[in-house]
Design an enzyme around this catalytic site. Structure first.
Site, PDB file in Angstrom:
ATOM      1  N   LYS A 125      41.141 -98.433 -29.167  1.00 25.56           N
ATOM      2  CA  LYS A 125      39.878 -97.944 -28.506  1.00 25.56           C
ATOM      3  C   LYS A 125      39.304 -96.740 -29.152  1.00 25.56           C
ATOM      4  O   LYS A 125      38.252 -96.581 -29.538  1.00 25.56           O
ATOM      5  CB  LYS A 125      40.192 -97.485 -26.964  1.00 25.56           C
ATOM      6  CG  LYS A 125      40.543 -98.790 -26.244  1.00 25.56           C
ATOM      7  CD  LYS A 125      40.689 -98.709 -24.866  1.00 25.56           C
ATOM      8  CE  LYS A 125      39.205 -98.442 -23.887  1.00 25.56           C
ATOM      9  NZ  LYS A 125      39.526 -98.359 -22.585  1.00 25.56           N
ATOM     10  N   ASP A 170      33.506 -97.679 -19.680  1.00 21.91           N
ATOM     11  CA  ASP A 170      34.466 -97.463 -18.618  1.00 21.91           C
ATOM     12  C   ASP A 170      33.937 -96.454 -17.611  1.00 21.91           C
ATOM     13  O   ASP A 170      34.101 -96.396 -16.325  1.00 21.91           O
ATOM     14  CB  ASP A 170      35.623 -96.777 -19.188  1.00 21.91           C
ATOM     15  CG  ASP A 170      36.790 -97.897 -19.925  1.00 21.91           C
ATOM     16  OD1 ASP A 170      36.495 -99.100 -19.382  1.00 21.91           O
ATOM     17  OD2 ASP A 170      37.219 -97.527 -20.701  1.00 21.91           O
TER      18      ASP A 170
END
Length: 279
Positions: free
Chosen positions: A71, A108
């Site tokens: 990520k 997120d």
């Protein structure tokens, strides 16, 4: 010769990846909306990441989700990075644009806020302090999103204090770091409590922070969703708190990516939850 349109492909890249519930989720939405596409899990080693990302658009991929351990790395491989991905320091969604460029985003924080708003109807992030446990990638997304929606103070605790201090340096004066041994005390007066650590997850250490100071008017959420009802959520429910499990964030963070890739905004409902958590 008859030309057939390419079937849009998407997937999730990580290592390991076999445990991911994202394929189940996205394939459910593809079937629900009658979209001729596929979503596949891909176990990709760190040293192959650049090569794989450059090849996928040529095979018909319109984008991918990115999970551990990639990520942070993908930010340096993307051509365009959104402000929120840059602020969080990680991306979980890549869009392969028609001009050949890779667009990196992080949904997120959006998923975290959307889940709370859907599942805790009276939740008001501006009403009081938030207490956040953990200082990893999930905590970064949580802190950034809480600041964005106007939370006045974010109390942060992590087993390794230095990691929490690093986040305070990045996110500013709204973040107040507490010692791990005082974690229970920081819950006093908190109106939002978030477990952004792996504590309580299957195969991880138990969540043992005492909840004596927790107010029954607090909204408590655990980003862990295996198990779905964690020890934190069970104990908070007994106190009288509104609780929100981690599955909502997983599903909500996927919705904007699905829309960008396949052109339809999917509904997050009970049927979707049942599919993701099913056998």
């Amino acid at each position: 010769m008859i030309e057939h349109p390419r079937i849009p492909l998407a997937g999730v890249i990580g290592s390991p990846i076999a445990h991911s519930r994202s394929p189940r989720l996205h394939m459910h939405w593809l079937r629900r909306y009658g979209i001729p596409g596929h979503y596949v899990p891909m176990d990709v080693a760190q040293n192959h990441l650049r090569e794989v990302l450059s090849a996928l658009p040529k095979a018909g991929f319109v984008g991918v989700n990115v999970t551990i351990p990639h990520k942070e790395t993908v930010l340096s491989l993307a051509d365009v990075v959104t402000d929120r991905a840059a602020l969080i320091g990680a991306a979980n969604t890549l869009i392969f644009r028609k001009d050949g460029r890779i667009h990196a985003d992080n949904t997120d924080g959006y998923g975290f806020i959307a889940s709370l708003r859907q599942n805790a109807a009276d939740w008001n992030p501006t009403r009081g302090p938030a207490a956040v446990i953990g200082a990893g990638g999930a905590a970064r997304a949580v802190i950034a999103s809480l600041i964005e929606v106007g939370t006045p103070e974010i109390r942060l605790v992590n087993r390794t204090r230095a990691r929490a201090e690093a986040l305070r340096q990045e996110f500013g004066a709204k973040v107040i770091v507490h010692d791990w041994v005082q974690a229970g005390n920081m819950l006093e007066g908190a109106t939002t409590v978030v477990n952004a650590s792996s504590l309580g997850m299957e195969g991880k250490p138990e969540f043992r922070i005492p909840l004596d100071a927790l107010s029954k008017t607090a909204v408590v959420t655990d980003l862990v969703y295996t198990p779905l009802r964690t020890r934190l959520l069970e104990e908070a429910s007994e106190i009288g708190c509104m609780t929100v499990d981690g599955l909502g964030m997983l599903i909500h963070q996927a919705a904007p990516a699905f829309e960008r890739w396949f052109g339809s905004r999917p509904e997050v409902d009970q049927a979707t939850r049942d599919v993701v958590m099913g056998p």
